[in-house]
Design a protein around this motif. Structure first.
Motif, PDB file in Angstrom:
ATOM      1  N   LEU C  41       0.847  -1.204   0.000  1.00  9.03           N
ATOM      2  CA  LEU C  41       0.000   0.000   0.000  1.00  9.03           C
ATOM      3  C   LEU C  41       0.874   1.242   0.000  1.00  9.03           C
ATOM      4  CD1 LEU C  41      -2.489  -0.999   2.866  1.00  9.03           C
ATOM      5  CD2 LEU C  41      -2.678  -1.494   0.411  1.00  9.03           C
ATOM      6  N   ILE C  42       0.365   2.294  -0.612  1.00 13.03           N
ATOM      7  CA  ILE C  42       0.957   3.606  -0.338  1.00 13.03           C
ATOM      8  C   ILE C  42      -0.117   4.399   0.385  1.00 13.03           C
ATOM      9  CG2 ILE C  42       2.022   5.697  -1.259  1.00 13.03           C
ATOM     10  CD1 ILE C  42       3.242   4.058  -3.418  1.00 13.03           C
ATOM     11  N   LEU C  43       0.247   4.824   1.590  1.00 10.30           N
ATOM     12  CA  LEU C  43      -0.696   5.551   2.441  1.00 10.30           C
ATOM     13  C   LEU C  43      -0.252   7.001   2.527  1.00 10.30           C
ATOM     14  CD1 LEU C  43      -0.911   2.900   5.310  1.00 10.30           C
ATOM     15  CD2 LEU C  43      -2.517   3.246   3.404  1.00 10.30           C
ATOM     16  N   GLY C  44      -1.224   7.897   2.599  1.00  9.70           N
ATOM     17  CA  GLY C  44      -0.840   9.302   2.669  1.00  9.70           C
ATOM     18  C   GLY C  44      -1.634  10.049   3.726  1.00  9.70           C
ATOM     19  N   ASP C  45      -1.054  11.142   4.185  1.00  4.67           N
ATOM     20  CA  ASP C  45      -1.843  12.136   4.909  1.00  4.67           C
ATOM     21  C   ASP C  45      -1.302  13.493   4.479  1.00  4.67           C
ATOM     22  OD1 ASP C  45       0.442  12.748   6.406  1.00  4.67           O
ATOM     23  OD2 ASP C  45      -0.260  11.711   8.200  1.00  4.67           O
ATOM     24  N   LYS C  46      -1.727  14.546   5.128  1.00  2.00           N
ATOM     25  CA  LYS C  46      -1.355  15.863   4.625  1.00  2.00           C
ATOM     26  C   LYS C  46       0.144  16.154   4.743  1.00  2.00           C
ATOM     27  CE  LYS C  46      -1.947  18.680   8.785  1.00  2.00           C
ATOM     28  NZ  LYS C  46      -2.673  19.812   9.359  1.00  2.00           N
ATOM     29  N   THR C  47       0.866  15.301   5.488  1.00  2.00           N
ATOM     30  CA  THR C  47       2.290  15.589   5.675  1.00  2.00           C
ATOM     31  C   THR C  47       3.192  14.749   4.790  1.00  2.00           C
ATOM     32  OG1 THR C  47       2.648  13.946   7.402  1.00  2.00           O
ATOM     33  CG2 THR C  47       1.816  16.098   8.110  1.00  2.00           C
ATOM     34  N   GLY C  48       2.642  13.768   4.063  1.00  2.00           N
ATOM     35  CA  GLY C  48       3.514  12.976   3.209  1.00  2.00           C
ATOM     36  C   GLY C  48       2.940  11.630   2.872  1.00  2.00           C
ATOM     37  N   GLN C  49       3.802  10.720   2.448  1.00  2.00           N
ATOM     38  CA  GLN C  49       3.394   9.383   2.043  1.00  2.00           C
ATOM     39  C   GLN C  49       4.308   8.352   2.693  1.00  2.00           C
ATOM     40  OE1 GLN C  49       3.452   9.090  -2.198  1.00  2.00           O
ATOM     41  NE2 GLN C  49       2.061  10.823  -2.485  1.00  2.00           N
ATOM     42  N   ILE C  50       3.790   7.142   2.868  1.00  2.00           N
ATOM     43  CA  ILE C  50       4.610   6.065   3.423  1.00  2.00           C
ATOM     44  C   ILE C  50       4.162   4.749   2.799  1.00  2.00           C
ATOM     45  CG2 ILE C  50       3.116   5.539   5.412  1.00  2.00           C
ATOM     46  CD1 ILE C  50       5.673   5.155   7.079  1.00  2.00           C
ATOM     47  N   GLU C  51       5.115   3.836   2.662  1.00  4.30           N
ATOM     48  CA  GLU C  51       4.784   2.523   2.143  1.00  4.30           C
ATOM     49  C   GLU C  51       4.313   1.644   3.295  1.00  4.30           C
ATOM     50  OE1 GLU C  51       7.043  -0.345  -1.110  1.00  4.30           O
ATOM     51  OE2 GLU C  51       8.152   1.200  -0.040  1.00  4.30           O
ATOM     52  N   GLY C  52       3.282   0.863   3.058  1.00  5.19           N
ATOM     53  CA  GLY C  52       2.807  -0.049   4.087  1.00  5.19           C
ATOM     54  C   GLY C  52       2.701  -1.454   3.512  1.00  5.19           C
ATOM     55  N   ARG C  53       3.042  -2.458   4.329  1.00 10.41           N
ATOM     56  CA  ARG C  53       2.952  -3.845   3.867  1.00 10.41           C
ATOM     57  C   ARG C  53       2.004  -4.631   4.766  1.00 10.41           C
ATOM     58  NH1 ARG C  53       7.965  -5.135   0.859  1.00 10.41           N
ATOM     59  NH2 ARG C  53       7.846  -3.458  -0.665  1.00 10.41           N
ATOM     60  N   ARG C  93      -8.939  -1.233   8.925  1.00  4.54           N
ATOM     61  CA  ARG C  93     -10.376  -1.175   8.642  1.00  4.54           C
ATOM     62  C   ARG C  93     -10.690   0.157   7.967  1.00  4.54           C
ATOM     63  NH1 ARG C  93     -12.867   2.626  11.741  1.00  4.54           N
ATOM     64  NH2 ARG C  93     -11.971   3.028  13.803  1.00  4.54           N
ATOM     65  N   VAL C  94     -11.817   0.180   7.215  1.00  4.96           N
ATOM     66  CA  VAL C  94     -12.237   1.414   6.567  1.00  4.96           C
ATOM     67  C   VAL C  94     -12.762   2.374   7.626  1.00  4.96           C
ATOM     68  CG1 VAL C  94     -13.831   2.423   4.903  1.00  4.96           C
ATOM     69  CG2 VAL C  94     -12.745   0.212   4.430  1.00  4.96           C
ATOM     70  N   ALA C  95     -12.396   3.656   7.509  1.00  5.59           N
ATOM     71  CA  ALA C  95     -12.833   4.643   8.505  1.00  5.59           C
ATOM     72  C   ALA C  95     -14.314   4.952   8.340  1.00  5.59           C
ATOM     73  CB  ALA C  95     -12.017   5.922   8.354  1.00  5.59           C
ATOM     74  N   LEU C  96     -14.934   5.361   9.420  1.00  6.41           N
ATOM     75  CA  LEU C  96     -16.345   5.772   9.351  1.00  6.41           C
ATOM     76  C   LEU C  96     -16.389   7.158   8.705  1.00  6.41           C
ATOM     77  CD1 LEU C  96     -17.440   4.600  12.899  1.00  6.41           C
ATOM     78  CD2 LEU C  96     -17.560   3.374  10.694  1.00  6.41           C
ATOM     79  N   PRO C  97     -17.543   7.524   8.125  1.00 10.18           N
ATOM     80  CA  PRO C  97     -17.634   8.780   7.354  1.00 10.18           C
ATOM     81  C   PRO C  97     -16.996   9.987   8.019  1.00 10.18           C
ATOM     82  CG  PRO C  97     -19.633   7.546   7.091  1.00 10.18           C
ATOM     83  CD  PRO C  97     -18.773   6.745   8.044  1.00 10.18           C
ATOM     84  N   ASN C  98     -17.236  10.251   9.281  1.00  9.49           N
ATOM     85  CA  ASN C  98     -16.707  11.493   9.837  1.00  9.49           C
ATOM     86  C   ASN C  98     -15.646  11.316  10.910  1.00  9.49           C
ATOM     87  OD1 ASN C  98     -18.186  13.347   8.250  1.00  9.49           O
ATOM     88  ND2 ASN C  98     -20.025  12.607   9.317  1.00  9.49           N
ATOM     89  N   GLU C  99     -15.012  10.156  10.866  1.00  7.21           N
ATOM     90  CA  GLU C  99     -13.981   9.915  11.873  1.00  7.21           C
ATOM     91  C   GLU C  99     -12.768  10.839  11.719  1.00  7.21           C
ATOM     92  OE1 GLU C  99     -13.236   5.570  13.729  1.00  7.21           O
ATOM     93  OE2 GLU C  99     -13.500   5.604  11.547  1.00  7.21           O
ATOM     94  N   VAL C 100     -12.532  11.288  10.499  1.00  8.12           N
ATOM     95  CA  VAL C 100     -11.330  12.091  10.267  1.00  8.12           C
ATOM     96  C   VAL C 100     -11.624  13.146   9.199  1.00  8.12           C
ATOM     97  CG1 VAL C 100     -10.379  10.525   8.523  1.00  8.12           C
ATOM     98  CG2 VAL C 100      -8.850  11.948   9.855  1.00  8.12           C
ATOM     99  N   GLU C 101     -10.993  14.282   9.284  1.00  7.23           N
ATOM    100  CA  GLU C 101     -11.271  15.346   8.310  1.00  7.23           C
ATOM    101  C   GLU C 101     -10.376  15.242   7.088  1.00  7.23           C
ATOM    102  OE1 GLU C 101     -11.964  19.342   9.700  1.00  7.23           O
ATOM    103  OE2 GLU C 101     -11.808  18.587  11.755  1.00  7.23           O
ATOM    104  N   LYS C 102     -10.977  15.539   5.948  1.00  7.25           N
ATOM    105  CA  LYS C 102     -10.248  15.483   4.694  1.00  7.25           C
ATOM    106  C   LYS C 102      -8.984  16.348   4.750  1.00  7.25           C
ATOM    107  CE  LYS C 102     -12.323  15.294   0.293  1.00  7.25           C
ATOM    108  NZ  LYS C 102     -13.140  15.939  -0.740  1.00  7.25           N
ATOM    109  N   SER C 103      -9.093  17.485   5.413  1.00  6.18           N
ATOM    110  CA  SER C 103      -7.953  18.395   5.430  1.00  6.18           C
ATOM    111  C   SER C 103      -6.787  17.843   6.247  1.00  6.18           C
ATOM    112  CB  SER C 103      -8.370  19.753   5.985  1.00  6.18           C
ATOM    113  OG  SER C 103      -8.794  19.590   7.323  1.00  6.18           O
TER     114      SER C 103
END
Lengths: 331, 331, 331, 331, 331, 331
Positions: C41-53, C93-103
């Motif tokens: 997987l490549i996972l991202g957030d607003k600060t960058g990206q990381i590889e996940g296995r 697991r998939v996050a619930l709709p409002n567990e985290v903000e897009k920003s």
């Protein structure tokens, strides 16, 4: 019908009287060295242009109310000035609405427009894709647009620069496009031919052919690629179920048909149909320019073993007329 | 016939034994970190390339006398290294002359070469110009040249880069050229088709296809345009009455077929047949490159709505497969 | 709110446990050398990206139904691999709709979007041209469009490549444009500022910012210049008396704002407002790119007398941070 | 020998009678404004060109059978027209075969051709490579080719555009080439000098110098690079044991001597001798163009501190004559 | 003198002990996967570069006070890592001022610098123009400048990239320039040779050769053309009667010597001496690059019939070593 | 003050007497068709140029001692020739030193130079950086330089081509620069404005404005970028403690202000202040060129819906005057 054409005036005797209909391309107020006002006109018909002088604009036989773009009837005499022929105008009036046909006043296609049109219609009829067939039918059901499409030149000066030139160019491309679509299984024939028919449709508003061929302000600032794509997008919007993917593809073909960003296409061809459209459009324009150039050499009496002048749309290249050169001496 | 192909090795289990014929593309002497010598090979067949390692070159089961360009029979096992598959080689001998067919070892056209050739022959037979017909017959009466013409790839890597690629490309162009010649009265059909057939004939000496596809030194320093034009000029010199004008025109078509000075043509197309040849050659090469790219996307399992990778011969453009995208979801 | 950010992972101890929300940018099925399937997987957030296995995708604690573009909650541990940090994932697991903000998941403007928006609104309110004021009000009365305009990045990667980047860029240009309009009497301020606000509006559909920043197919094939000009043209069509001349001018500003044909504008700027728009747009994009580059140098610990890396949007130029260099040694 | 030269006519008194031999460069039928036919001629000799008018072509003293390319004897008078001098022709006959020398009618080298030729011969004699020496001897044993090589201009208009210009250019390059070959151990002197001698040999057929300097059709369509390389390849083919590698190298030098694809070389220099040839050829052509330009400034009476006009072969640059400028005021 | 060179390390046995002086080109703090700090060094001498690792920086045998640009003595062992050799460092101290010569630590000219310098001096002595002779004498009377001129490389990486490279390049150009000045009467020899000597003098401040070859900040922002022209202008200002015209000409030669605006010359050559300087400078740089490339091919064991790699300073061209290829098989 | 201006002559009656001061731009000796000598002059004043003929140069009322660059008083009469007005000169004498002001004879800024100058002075006074303030004060304390700076045109023909044009351009840029410096925190205001003031200072010696606007030889061979940077470098050298870093930055701004190598800058902008300077300089030059072009259209009586002629400094683009076009029909 006109009975005197500008191309014939070179053979007139000095001072011979003449009488005919012309289009006013330019009208300028000037004064002589002795400060007398006179009118300098450039008059045109489908065979060329000539300078005309009205030495006494106050003469009652000279209409006061005519302007650039009007058709006028003039009476005067031809005279030679340096190596040019000039017309001295004694009488001038604005022509009545139907006294003369537009096709006599601007260069026109040598093909039968009705015949070209029916070829276009039958190609559309042959489409198997109902959405594309519907799009084209809708567009040409608009009689004003259809009429403009039949009249428009394909360009201001480079190729097919005559009334009906756009239609003539499109018909030539349809034949080529049909062959190429049959040759490459990759190609979607109806999409390619839709692109062929619509790629230059914006020229009906980019160019004006009232008094010579000129760019409209809208044409200069927006260009036929934008004008055409908006015109086609609106037509698709009105069709209830036009598939969005197909819409993107048709618009992409119009946007990319110049083939290079530096030629004014905002996108390069990214589907094979767009690539083929760009190739054929370019080829047909160049073949037409070569044909015109070869015809000009024959009219100018150049020998078969002399290259043409530098052809603008072929990077200033000079060309040789193969068939004529090979036949030279055989006739 | 070969029974193991490189493309199939990815699905082998770790360490499975295998046994087959390959072409030696590269052979290098190397040493391990502990200073032991080993051989690093790149082996190829028509489906791809694989790295092979001979860890003990002194083993008597490893031939000493093979080199780049040889066909060898190897026995060994496949292993995964990072994301690549590598072959550990235990036995290796040079293949006997007819143990395996060349067309199994290098990528080849998927068309029937004999069929393509007979199409070429029948086009030449249809010529009405006896000089051009004579020129082509003479050239292909040379069995060595005819054989090379049937085998040559059309390019080292860009398009039609496989055995028979040159012939396949020429046949495709003949069909297109015939349509275009019929469309424009200006064109001399036989001259155009002669240009189609001969434009790349220099590739038979510019490229070598013994061990992979490579440029010869002569090819690198002189190029197929020069090599081809000299080859054709010599053939015309031997024909007693070949017309000098026709000679100039045929050579001009070969010299100018790349269409631009910066693409290596020393002359721009100056006759309409040369202009058309350049357009069609360019179009067919690009259509073939697109087809290959789309095939690759399907093999790689890319979804229909993902653009291709950047295509080198289309200025690094990314393309969309129209038909596949439109059909997506419909199947 | 997220409590772990990718930028912080570099400082984690080997094997430390972690737990957080990320955006799935890439999801690939792979197999190990020993033929066991795993997920890369490549996972991202607003600060960058990381590889996940995910080494054991069949583990019941690993969700089966997630895909690219989903927000997921993962639990695992960080480990160093070569010089990179990698995440070994034990639960997902998939996050619930409002567990985290897009920003929190994509880079965002550091400005207050509501504040930027109110600046935009007040500039429009200051217009004296009622037609242009009406046009902009109409457009932004569409809540979906207004929302997209507030969210869109200004580019995929070159400058202002973050959520809210388009709005941030427009606000910066409005200030500059206001100064320049006041400086040159030739300029029509409202027309210039309309061009500033609308020039990149097509990016709301050219780009997608669901999972990273990507081009849509429509964006790739038509481009934001076409998309934006059609969007604006439609809005003008709906206004009963929008002046046709003004319509041509507004559209011309959108079409020409890249300033050169080879940058994808189908028309060059032909009015002074379009010329100024192109200059300011280019200047602001470059100033932002320089600022980002200087920030990066500071983050990377480069000394003040070392030039930046080669900056793509400045023709691979290397730059010097004037203020920092002059202050070096003074602090 | 001619006793009147065109360059002297400017100083003639209005209407003075004159009598002399000239080359007919252009012959045109025209008519006056009053429809009377007359002949417009452009006559040339080695010092320039002049327009001539035959106002009564039916006069029995005017020959009927002359054409472009003929040498004629004319009698008439000079008159001034605007700022030009024109000749009114009263009598005209075709010259007898040896009445006047070609070198009086076209611009010629100021060097002694026999002297230049013997320098060429002695350079070839100094070769240590027997194959290259043999090749050059064989080529120049053909008296027709040797004569053409002595006569040919080096270009149509840019540099060394006079009879003997090719030979003069080659001799200049041989001196330079000899110095450079001695300076760099890498260089094979005989190969470099062979390239110097043969690089432009195709000009003997690319250009025609019968009536002014013009391109032949063969020259226009094939170019001197192709013509020259074929001519040299044929000569090598006739030599029984000419080494194939050397053949490739000699041909490569001819093909690549323009140094850039866009200057019409189908290959870039890939050996050091070809690189040096391209540099020296370019340098010598430019130095000659500068010398001609400086001479022209002196003839035109320009002061030493005025730059030359824009020099076409130096990208429209304007130059300063160093020595003349430094000496200004010192004389 | 150094007794171990980096180029020799490849042949060391795994783990062999070694002991020698090197220049520190790069010094980086890093941590292992298990979070232990270590030092990564890049060490250089005149034969190449090698990576060195200090796994325990706290070891008292490892100096704490060294930095980039220092010469150090290290003791350690070579080990192979992938295909590279790496050095494990056990002891490290800063070298004493004269323990090792700079010319052992950076690549240097293979010529005798004193000999080159005396050639330069004798060329200046041969000048007949007293002002130019005075200018050069004055410049080189400055011992610091003269020393820098003897040490400077001619470039950072493209050609003559070694200590003494500038002087070596200048001497080569003086010989060529002398021949060319003798060949063309147009040329002012002393002016041309002054240009040769001074054209690159700004490199003594554009480049730094303390730790490898690098651009100074001043060099990056101003360039050697500006630096050199100012340096020379100041020297001329100090000479009481240096003629203003000559000053302009000398400065013009420095400013224009790159020959094209896009290569960083703010002026194109406008005098013949400047044109010649640009040609010879370019030729000599390319000939040196080719020589280096051919030497590299021989060192790398490439066969004579294999082209070189792509040469950066020759537009990525691949070259053939003529003499070696022709001699192949003859030895 | 002059009382007759060239721009007014077009309205003179044929043969009217006139009497006035003009600048001699060109003076040529010529002869008539009947071999009589006459003088052809081009005379200028701030409103334009006119051809003047002295048919009898031996007339005692015609001064013998005048030359190009002199101001003369002439008496004569206007006459029309073709469409041009020409002056027949009966008397001519050299003007006394203060009979007429230079600003009447060459086009001048329409601004008050004293006012512009005081704006410049007050900007410098506002600097907080003492070194930059000191540099500018020192430079303008030189009264000769300050005077030249007030007089110089900004260009020979493209933009601000009038006396005071340089100062006018600098003042316009200072206002813009101040706004932009306030907008981007990255920018060092004083450094940016120093660059604005000094970027074109070399024009005071590159151009001569004695008789029309011309390049000096020094200007042609060295260019204003070099001349200006040396002039400023010398001034900094004289300031005892001018910081070396600041010196490099100021010089970099002058060297790089053309923004592209192909526009004659030897370095590209590598600091943000230099980038901004290049943008603003370019923008202001173009805005001024557009303003001049629009003024010319109005003077020439072109309608508002006609595009301008092709503007040289905008790549031959044609422009539309927005405000005039929108107001058309409203007045």
């Amino acid at each position: 019908m006109k009975d005197i054409y500008i191309a014939d005036l070179a053979n007139f005797n000095e001072g011979a009287l003449l009488n005919g209909f012309f289009l006013v391309l330019v009208k300028q107020q000037r004064t002589t060295k002795t400060n007398k006002p006179y009118l300098n006109l450039i008059l045109g018909d489908k065979t060329g242009q000539i300078e005309g002088r009205v030495w006494d604009p106050s003469d009652p036989r000279i209409a006061k109310d005519f302007d650039k773009g009007d058709v006028v009837k003039v009476r005067g005499s031809a005279s030679h000035f340096d190596d040019r022929v000039q017309m001295k105008i004694d009488q001038l009036r604005v022509a009545l609405p139907n006294e003369v046909e537009k096709s006599d006043l601007l260069p026109s296609t040598t093909y039968d427009v009705a015949e070209l049109w029916s070829q276009l219609v039958s190609v559309v009829a042959s489409f198997t894709n109902p959405d594309l067939k519907g799009l084209l039918s809708t567009l040409f059901d608009d009689p004003k647009l259809a009429q403009a499409f039949r009249e428009a030149p394909a360009a201001k000066g480079l190729h097919h620069a005559w009334l009906g030139g756009l239609l003539e160019h499109v018909i030539s491309l349809l034949t080529l496009g049909d062959s190429v679509a049959a040759h490459y299984p990759l190609l979607d024939r109806d999409l390619l031919l839709t692109g062929v028919i619509l790629h230059d449709i914006g020229k009906v508003r980019e160019l004006s052919w009232v008094s010579g061929f000129e760019y409209t302000i809208e044409g200069s600032l927006l260009g036929h690629i934008h004008i055409g794509s908006v015109l086609v997008e609106r037509a698709m919007d009105k069709l209830p179920d036009f598939p969005p993917k197909l819409k993107t593809l048709v618009l992409h073909m119009i946007l990319s048909h110049h083939g290079k960003l530096e030629f004014g296409s905002p996108k390069l061809p990214m589907i094979s149909e767009a690539l083929v459209l760009n190739f054929l459009d370019d080829l047909d324009a160049k073949m037409q320019a070569i044909t015109s150039e070869f015809d000009k050499c024959i009219r100018d009496g150049k020998p078969a073993d002399e290259l043409t002048g530098k052809v603008w749309s072929l990077d200033q290249r000079q060309l040789l007329n193969t068939k004529r050169w090979l036949n030279e001496g055989k006739e």
